[in-house]
Design an enzyme around this catalytic site. Structure first.
Site, PDB file in Angstrom:
ATOM      1  N   GLY A 156       0.914  -1.260   0.068  1.00 27.69           N
ATOM      2  CA  GLY A 156       0.108  -0.110   0.027  1.00 27.69           C
ATOM      3  C   GLY A 156       0.934   1.211  -0.068  1.00 27.69           C
ATOM      4  N   ASP A 160      -7.142   1.590   4.139  1.00 21.42           N
ATOM      5  CA  ASP A 160      -7.803   0.820   5.275  1.00 21.42           C
ATOM      6  C   ASP A 160      -9.334   0.760   5.220  1.00 21.42           C
ATOM      7  OD1 ASP A 160      -5.472   0.828   6.541  1.00 21.42           O
ATOM      8  OD2 ASP A 160      -5.569   2.447   7.636  1.00 21.42           O
ATOM      9  N   SER A 183      -4.055  -1.121   0.221  1.00 23.04           N
ATOM     10  CA  SER A 183      -3.218  -2.294   0.848  1.00 23.04           C
ATOM     11  C   SER A 183      -3.713  -3.658   1.054  1.00 23.04           C
ATOM     12  CB  SER A 183      -2.816  -1.822   2.050  1.00 23.04           C
ATOM     13  OG  SER A 183      -1.859  -2.937   2.823  1.00 23.04           O
ATOM     14  N   HIS A 192      -5.113  -5.896   6.443  1.00 26.30           N
ATOM     15  CA  HIS A 192      -6.052  -5.206   5.741  1.00 26.30           C
ATOM     16  C   HIS A 192      -7.368  -6.078   5.411  1.00 26.30           C
ATOM     17  CE1 HIS A 192      -3.936  -1.565   5.615  1.00 26.30           C
ATOM     18  NE2 HIS A 192      -2.938  -2.602   5.954  1.00 26.30           N
TER      19      HIS A 192
END
Ligand code: PLP
Length: 437
Positions: free
Chosen positions: A85, A193, A214, A219
Site C-alpha cells: 500500500g 484501510d 493495501s 487489511h
C-alpha cells in the site's frame, strides 16, 4: 476456478495440509486477541500453489484477473497492483509529478493538504517529492480531516489533497471534492484501510483522481504483501503503468515482446532511430510489481471482499454498542458521516477527561489480559522522531490531532472475531475501569 496444475489427488493432499494451517479458533482469555489479522481459507493457499506450479512467477494470468476483477468490483477503469500500500501511495503521487501533465504536474515546493494523525506513508510521498505537506486538524469522533479547515488551508501553491479514509471510515467526500473542484486540485484517496467502504452509495476509491489499497494481512483482503492503485483517467493510467514498471515507454506484459509491433522503428527522445522500445524510458519510475503467487492468493481472497466488509461492520456495531452502553460516559466511540458506509478497520475509542487512568495504563491492562490494541498510527506525525525537521505548514491548531496522539486507541473489528471475542474485549475494559475507580 478450474485448476490447471492441481489434479484431484494433489488437491486432496493440499486441502488437508491447508486446513491445518487456517482458521484456528481463538479462545478469549487463553489466546491473544489481535487487533487485526488475516482470515485465510484453504482455497487461498491452493490458489497460491496453483500459481507456483504455473512456474511463471512474475505477474501473469492471476495478476491480470485480479486487476480486472477488483476494477469491476470497485468501479474503476484500471487497477494496477503494487507490492504494498505504501508503494501504491508513492506510485499515485509520483504519477501526478509526470511532465506529461504540463502545468498541472506536482513540482517541488507545491503544497498538498493532508492530516498529521495518520499512517506515515500517506505523507511520505509528499516529502519524497519535495512538496510541502499542509496539515489540518482532524475531527473526533470521525478521525478524518476537519473539512471546515480545508478552504483556509488552500494557498496559491496548493496543488493536491491526499487523505486516508481513517480506519475504514470515509472522509466527507462531498466537502473534499467540492474544495478540490473549486481550486482545481488533484485528490488522492488513500483507501488502504477502507476497501469495501462507500460514500453516498458509491465505493470509496472512485472519487479521487487516484486511490490506493493495501493487501497486507491486517487489511480487508490479503495477498501477504501487496497493494493497488485505482485510476479512471486514461492519461493517468498510462503514466502510472509506466511508473510502476521502471518508467518504461513499452507496455508489453511481463514475458512478452513487441506488443506495439513497432519495437525497432521508433524515434524516442534523443536516442538513435530504432532504439529498442523495450528499453525506452519516458518516466522516472520504480519496479512495484507483484508476483503471480501474491495475485493468486489475492484473487481467492477477493471473493470475500463484501462478506468481510459486512462482518467488520457487524463486529464494529456489536463492540461499540457494548462500550457505549457500559462506558459511554468516559469514552468517545467512533462515528461515521451520515452518508458513509464504513468498512471498519477497527473500533476506535478516545478517553474522556473523567477516565480513571491514562491510555498507557489501559492498554497495558488489555495487553496483560491478552487483548491486542493499536494506536492511530503516527498520532501526530509532527512529533515523530523522523519528522521533526520536515518542511511543512500547519493550518489552525492541531488540538484533536494531539488528543488522538495522547488518548486514542483501537481494537479489532476484523472478520476473524466473533461475539465471544468482542464480549471479552468489552469486559476487560469494564473490569479495568472498575478496578481503578
Ligand atoms: C492508511 C494507510 N495507508 C497506507 C498504508 C501502508 O500499507 P502497506 O503496509 O501495505 O505498505 C497503511 C498501512 O496499514 C495505512 O494504514
Amino acid at each position: 476456478m478450474e485448476f490447471k496444475n492441481i489434479d484431484k489427488n494433489l488437491n486432496k493432499i493440499l486441502t488437508k495440509i491447508a486446513r491445518e494451517k487456517v482458521g484456528k479458533d481463538i479462545e478469549p482469555g487463553k489466546d491473544y486477541i489481535p487487533a487485526s489479522g488475516k482470515v485465510l481459507f484453504e482455497q487461498d493457499l491452493l490458489y497460491g500453489v496453483e500459481a507456483v506450479l504455473d512456474a511463471w512467477l512474475t505477474g501473469g494470468r492471476f495478476n491480470a484477473e485480479f486487476e480486472e476483477r477488483l476494477a469491476s468490483m470497485i468501479g474503476n477503469k484500471r487497477v494496477l497492483t503494487t507490492n504494498s500500500g505504501s508503494s501504491a501511495n508513492l506510485l499515485a503521487f509520483a504519477t501526478l509529478t509526470s511532465p506529461k501533465l504540463g502545468d498541472k504536474a506536482l513540482k517541488a515546493g507545491d503544497e498538498v493538504i493532508t492530516v498529521a494523525s495518520g499512517f506515515p506513508t500517506t505523507v511520505n510521498p509528499i516529502l519524497q517529492y519535495h512538496c510541502i505537506p499542509v496539515f489540518v486538524d482532524v475531527s473526533i469522533p470521525g478521525y478524518n480531516a476537519n473539512v471546515a479547515m480545508l478552504e483556509e488551508a488552500v494557498s496559491s501553491k496548493t496543488k493536491a489533497i491526499m487523505l486516508a479514509h481513517t480506519l475504514g471510515n470515509p472522509f466527507d467526500l462531498d466537502a473534499v471534492m467540492a474544495v478540490a473542484k473549486k481550486h482545481d486540485l488533484w485528490v488522492i484517496e488513500d483507501n488502504c484501510d477502507a476497501l469495501g467502504a462507500e460514500f453516498d452509495g458509491k465505493k470509496t476509491g472512485t472519487f479521487g483522481h487516484l486511490a490506493t489499497c493495501s493487501f497486507y494481512p491486517a487489511h480487508h483482503i490479503t495477498m501477504g504483501e501487496g497493494g493497488a492503485v485505482l485510476i479512471n483517467d486514461p492519461k493517468l493510467i498510462r503514466i502510472a503503468e509506466s511508473m510502476r514498471d521502471w518508467g518504461r515507454d513499452c507496455w508489453c506484459e511481463t514475458g512478452h515482446d513487441n506488443t506495439c509491433k513497432n519495437r525497432f522503428w521508433g524515434q524516442y527522445g534523443n536516442l538513435p532511430f530504432g532504439y529498442d522500445h523495450k528499453y525506452v524510458y519516458s518516466e522516472r519510475g520504480f519496479n512495484f510489481k507483484i508476483t503471480d503467487i501474491q495475485a493468486a492468493i489475492g484473487l481467492s481472497q477477493m471473493e470475500r471482499m463484501e462478506p468481510f466488509a459486512e462482518k467488520r461492520r457487524y463486529n464494529h456495531a456489536y463492540l461499540t454498542n457494548l462500550v457505549k452502553s457500559e462506558l459511554g460516559d468516559m469514552m468517545i466511540v467512533d462515528e461515521a458521516h451520515p452518508k458513509a458506509l464504513p468498512s471498519w478497520f477497527g473500533c476506535t475509542f478516545t478517553l474522556k477527561e473523567n477516565f480513571p487512568k491514562n491510555r498507557h495504563a489501559l492498554l497495558q491492562y488489555l495487553e496483560d489480559h491478552k487483548v491486542g490494541s493499536r494506536l492511530l498510527f503516527a498520532g501526530n506525525i509532527l512529533k515523530q522522531p523522523g519528522y521533526l525537521d520536515m518542511p511543512h505548514r500547519v493550518v489552525g491548531p492541531l488540538d484533536n490531532t494531539d488528543r488522538v496522539m495522547n488518548d486514542t486507541f483501537w481494537v479489532g473489528s476484523w472478520p476473524g472475531l466473533e461475539d465471544k471475542h468482542l464480549d471479552y474485549i468489552a469486559e476487560q475494559m469494564v473490569d479495568f475501569v472498575n478496578e481503578n475507580k
